[in-house]
Motif scaffolding. Structure first.
Motif, PDB file in Angstrom:
ATOM      1  N   GLY A 142      21.797  -9.501  -2.608  1.00 16.80           N
ATOM      2  CA  GLY A 142      20.453  -9.252  -3.128  1.00 16.80           C
ATOM      3  C   GLY A 142      19.374  -9.557  -2.106  1.00 16.80           C
ATOM      4  O   GLY A 142      18.401  -8.816  -1.968  1.00 16.80           O
ATOM      5  N   ARG A 143      19.550 -10.633  -1.372  1.00 16.57           N
ATOM      6  CA  ARG A 143      18.559 -11.014  -0.347  1.00 16.57           C
ATOM      7  C   ARG A 143      18.556 -10.002   0.795  1.00 16.57           C
ATOM      8  O   ARG A 143      17.495  -9.620   1.294  1.00 16.57           O
ATOM      9  N   MET A 144      19.734  -9.546   1.206  1.00 16.09           N
ATOM     10  CA  MET A 144      19.803  -8.541   2.277  1.00 16.09           C
ATOM     11  C   MET A 144      19.151  -7.231   1.836  1.00 16.09           C
ATOM     12  O   MET A 144      18.474  -6.569   2.633  1.00 16.09           O
ATOM     13  N   ILE A 145      19.341  -6.857   0.580  1.00 16.76           N
ATOM     14  CA  ILE A 145      18.686  -5.648   0.073  1.00 16.76           C
ATOM     15  C   ILE A 145      17.171  -5.847   0.070  1.00 16.76           C
ATOM     16  O   ILE A 145      16.424  -4.985   0.535  1.00 16.76           O
ATOM     17  N   GLN A 146      16.725  -6.990  -0.415  1.00 15.62           N
ATOM     18  CA  GLN A 146      15.288  -7.278  -0.487  1.00 15.62           C
ATOM     19  C   GLN A 146      14.653  -7.288   0.898  1.00 15.62           C
ATOM     20  O   GLN A 146      13.565  -6.740   1.094  1.00 15.62           O
ATOM     21  N   PHE A 147      15.343  -7.883   1.879  1.00 11.71           N
ATOM     22  CA  PHE A 147      14.830  -7.916   3.259  1.00 11.71           C
ATOM     23  C   PHE A 147      14.534  -6.514   3.783  1.00 11.71           C
ATOM     24  O   PHE A 147      13.685  -6.339   4.655  1.00 11.71           O
ATOM     25  N   ASN A 148      15.266  -5.524   3.292  1.00  8.12           N
ATOM     26  CA  ASN A 148      15.192  -4.174   3.851  1.00  8.12           C
ATOM     27  C   ASN A 148      14.626  -3.141   2.892  1.00  8.12           C
ATOM     28  O   ASN A 148      14.710  -1.944   3.153  1.00  8.12           O
ATOM     29  N   THR A 149      14.048  -3.617   1.784  1.00  5.53           N
ATOM     30  CA  THR A 149      13.406  -2.703   0.835  1.00  5.53           C
ATOM     31  C   THR A 149      12.003  -3.220   0.495  1.00  5.53           C
ATOM     32  O   THR A 149      11.040  -2.830   1.138  1.00  5.53           O
ATOM     33  N   SER A 150      11.914  -4.100  -0.474  1.00  7.71           N
ATOM     34  CA  SER A 150      10.584  -4.511  -0.941  1.00  7.71           C
ATOM     35  C   SER A 150       9.758  -5.204   0.139  1.00  7.71           C
ATOM     36  O   SER A 150       8.537  -5.002   0.203  1.00  7.71           O
ATOM     37  N   SER A 151      10.386  -5.990   0.996  1.00  7.44           N
ATOM     38  CA  SER A 151       9.617  -6.640   2.067  1.00  7.44           C
ATOM     39  C   SER A 151       9.007  -5.620   3.030  1.00  7.44           C
ATOM     40  O   SER A 151       7.801  -5.683   3.307  1.00  7.44           O
ATOM     41  N   PRO A 152       9.790  -4.654   3.537  1.00  5.49           N
ATOM     42  CA  PRO A 152       9.169  -3.630   4.390  1.00  5.49           C
ATOM     43  C   PRO A 152       8.154  -2.759   3.646  1.00  5.49           C
ATOM     44  O   PRO A 152       7.199  -2.291   4.249  1.00  5.49           O
ATOM     45  N   TYR A 153       8.350  -2.543   2.336  1.00  8.52           N
ATOM     46  CA  TYR A 153       7.372  -1.757   1.587  1.00  8.52           C
ATOM     47  C   TYR A 153       6.027  -2.488   1.564  1.00  8.52           C
ATOM     48  O   TYR A 153       4.974  -1.872   1.732  1.00  8.52           O
ATOM     49  N   LYS A 154       6.066  -3.799   1.356  1.00  5.89           N
ATOM     50  CA  LYS A 154       4.832  -4.599   1.374  1.00  5.89           C
ATOM     51  C   LYS A 154       4.175  -4.537   2.750  1.00  5.89           C
ATOM     52  O   LYS A 154       2.964  -4.377   2.871  1.00  5.89           O
ATOM     53  N   ASN A 155       4.988  -4.692   3.785  1.00  4.99           N
ATOM     54  CA  ASN A 155       4.477  -4.660   5.151  1.00  4.99           C
ATOM     55  C   ASN A 155       3.861  -3.299   5.451  1.00  4.99           C
ATOM     56  O   ASN A 155       2.772  -3.212   6.038  1.00  4.99           O
ATOM     57  N   ALA A 156       4.541  -2.230   5.052  1.00  2.83           N
ATOM     58  CA  ALA A 156       4.043  -0.876   5.298  1.00  2.83           C
ATOM     59  C   ALA A 156       2.722  -0.659   4.570  1.00  2.83           C
ATOM     60  O   ALA A 156       1.781  -0.079   5.125  1.00  2.83           O
ATOM     61  N   ARG A 157       2.649  -1.143   3.361  1.00  2.00           N
ATOM     62  CA  ARG A 157       1.424  -0.988   2.579  1.00  2.00           C
ATOM     63  C   ARG A 157       0.263  -1.718   3.261  1.00  2.00           C
ATOM     64  O   ARG A 157      -0.849  -1.187   3.344  1.00  2.00           O
ATOM     65  N   ALA A 158       0.505  -2.915   3.754  1.00  2.00           N
ATOM     66  CA  ALA A 158      -0.548  -3.657   4.453  1.00  2.00           C
ATOM     67  C   ALA A 158      -0.995  -2.900   5.698  1.00  2.00           C
ATOM     68  O   ALA A 158      -2.199  -2.802   5.981  1.00  2.00           O
ATOM     69  N   ARG A 159      -0.053  -2.339   6.442  1.00  2.00           N
ATOM     70  CA  ARG A 159      -0.403  -1.558   7.636  1.00  2.00           C
ATOM     71  C   ARG A 159      -1.244  -0.343   7.268  1.00  2.00           C
ATOM     72  O   ARG A 159      -2.222  -0.023   7.938  1.00  2.00           O
ATOM     73  N   ILE A 160      -0.823   0.367   6.231  1.00  2.00           N
ATOM     74  CA  ILE A 160      -1.533   1.576   5.815  1.00  2.00           C
ATOM     75  C   ILE A 160      -2.927   1.242   5.324  1.00  2.00           C
ATOM     76  O   ILE A 160      -3.904   1.917   5.671  1.00  2.00           O
ATOM     77  N   ARG A 161      -3.045   0.200   4.533  1.00  2.00           N
ATOM     78  CA  ARG A 161      -4.360  -0.172   4.006  1.00  2.00           C
ATOM     79  C   ARG A 161      -5.306  -0.574   5.148  1.00  2.00           C
ATOM     80  O   ARG A 161      -6.479  -0.201   5.157  1.00  2.00           O
ATOM     81  N   LYS A 162      -4.800  -1.305   6.125  1.00  2.00           N
ATOM     82  CA  LYS A 162      -5.605  -1.685   7.291  1.00  2.00           C
ATOM     83  C   LYS A 162      -6.014  -0.426   8.067  1.00  2.00           C
ATOM     84  O   LYS A 162      -7.170  -0.270   8.456  1.00  2.00           O
ATOM     85  N   TRP A 163      -5.063   0.459   8.278  1.00  2.00           N
ATOM     86  CA  TRP A 163      -5.313   1.704   9.011  1.00  2.00           C
ATOM     87  C   TRP A 163      -6.342   2.567   8.282  1.00  2.00           C
ATOM     88  O   TRP A 163      -7.249   3.119   8.909  1.00  2.00           O
ATOM     89  N   LYS A 164      -6.203   2.671   6.970  1.00  2.00           N
ATOM     90  CA  LYS A 164      -7.157   3.461   6.187  1.00  2.00           C
ATOM     91  C   LYS A 164      -8.562   2.876   6.300  1.00  2.00           C
ATOM     92  O   LYS A 164      -9.538   3.621   6.447  1.00  2.00           O
ATOM     93  N   LYS A 165      -8.660   1.558   6.252  1.00  2.00           N
ATOM     94  CA  LYS A 165      -9.967   0.913   6.367  1.00  2.00           C
ATOM     95  C   LYS A 165     -10.566   1.166   7.744  1.00  2.00           C
ATOM     96  O   LYS A 165     -11.759   1.495   7.862  1.00  2.00           O
ATOM     97  N   GLU A 166      -9.756   1.031   8.788  1.00  2.00           N
ATOM     98  CA  GLU A 166     -10.228   1.271  10.161  1.00  2.00           C
ATOM     99  C   GLU A 166     -10.663   2.720  10.367  1.00  2.00           C
ATOM    100  O   GLU A 166     -11.510   3.005  11.209  1.00  2.00           O
ATOM    101  N   ASN A 167     -10.083   3.630   9.590  1.00  2.00           N
ATOM    102  CA  ASN A 167     -10.389   5.056   9.722  1.00  2.00           C
ATOM    103  C   ASN A 167     -11.309   5.560   8.597  1.00  2.00           C
ATOM    104  O   ASN A 167     -11.430   6.768   8.405  1.00  2.00           O
ATOM    105  N   SER A 168     -11.921   4.626   7.892  1.00  2.00           N
ATOM    106  CA  SER A 168     -12.873   4.940   6.819  1.00  2.00           C
ATOM    107  C   SER A 168     -12.287   5.907   5.782  1.00  2.00           C
ATOM    108  O   SER A 168     -12.962   6.846   5.337  1.00  2.00           O
ATOM    109  N   LEU A 169     -11.035   5.670   5.415  1.00  2.00           N
ATOM    110  CA  LEU A 169     -10.371   6.466   4.385  1.00  2.00           C
ATOM    111  C   LEU A 169     -10.301   5.670   3.104  1.00  2.00           C
ATOM    112  O   LEU A 169     -10.115   4.456   3.136  1.00  2.00           O
ATOM    113  N   LYS A 170     -10.414   6.329   1.985  1.00  2.00           N
ATOM    114  CA  LYS A 170     -10.347   5.624   0.698  1.00  2.00           C
ATOM    115  C   LYS A 170      -8.950   5.677   0.143  1.00  2.00           C
ATOM    116  O   LYS A 170      -8.173   6.508   0.326  1.00  2.00           O
TER     117      LYS A 170
END
Length: 170
Positions: A142-170
């Motif tokens: 379960g931990r190995m699955i979580q390391f490679n699913t929900s954790s990267p999804y959270k990280n990706a979302r943070a990257r996208i939200r930061k990128w959208k803000k930097e590019n004035s996207l809503k």
């Protein structure tokens, strides 16, 4: 949400993090998805939104591959054949290349399919298999699955939200 401790929490965490990520992806203009303007997975590199989605697909499919091999009593090269845990930047580059022919819509469809397959995989195991025994070194399945699913999804979302803000996207 805290780190999942059982099957129900793992499925819930994946559902929540993936749903939020998909909502963020839906609002990205398709013409911006190939531009390499996001911070990359290796130091001092840039990637595109398509690369980021490819990365998530790559890890999801890798988890499925690990389980397929283990279930057939075949050896698994963790994290992937030809790569060591200290070479994850190179592995990210492989994932980008693996899916470079797919456009943003196809990548999202592929990610949806991969996540559905992962959820089906998780549902096929009981809590004992997922969280009560070591599966890879000291880590539970379960931990190995979580390391490679929900954790990267959270990280990706943070990257996208930061990128959208930097590019004035809503």
């Amino acid at each position: 949400m805290a780190v999942p401790q059982n099957k129900i929490e793992l499925l819930k965490e994946i559902e929540i993090t993936f749903t939020k990520l998909r909502e963020d992806l839906k609002s990205i203009p398709i013409e911006l998805t190939t531009q390499k303007t996001l911070e990359g997975h290796s130091k001092n590199t840039l990637m595109s939104v398509n690369n980021l989605v490819s990365y998530l697909i790559g890890w999801g499919e890798l988890v499925l591959k690990w389980h397929h091999k283990k279930n057939k009593n075949k050896p698994v090269d963790f994290p992937e054949t030809g790569y060591k845990w200290n070479e994850l930047g190179k592995l990210a580059q492989k994932f980008y290349a693996d899916y470079q022919e797919l456009d943003f819509i196809a990548l999202q469809d592929k990610l949806d399919t991969t996540v559905n397959e992962l959820q089906t995989l998780i549902k096929s195991y009981d809590n004992n298999m997922l969280y009560e025994q070591s599966w890879y070194e000291k880590w539970t399945m379960g931990r190995m699955i979580q390391f490679n699913t929900s954790s990267p999804y959270k990280n990706a979302r943070a990257r996208i939200r930061k990128w959208k803000k930097e590019n004035s996207l809503k």
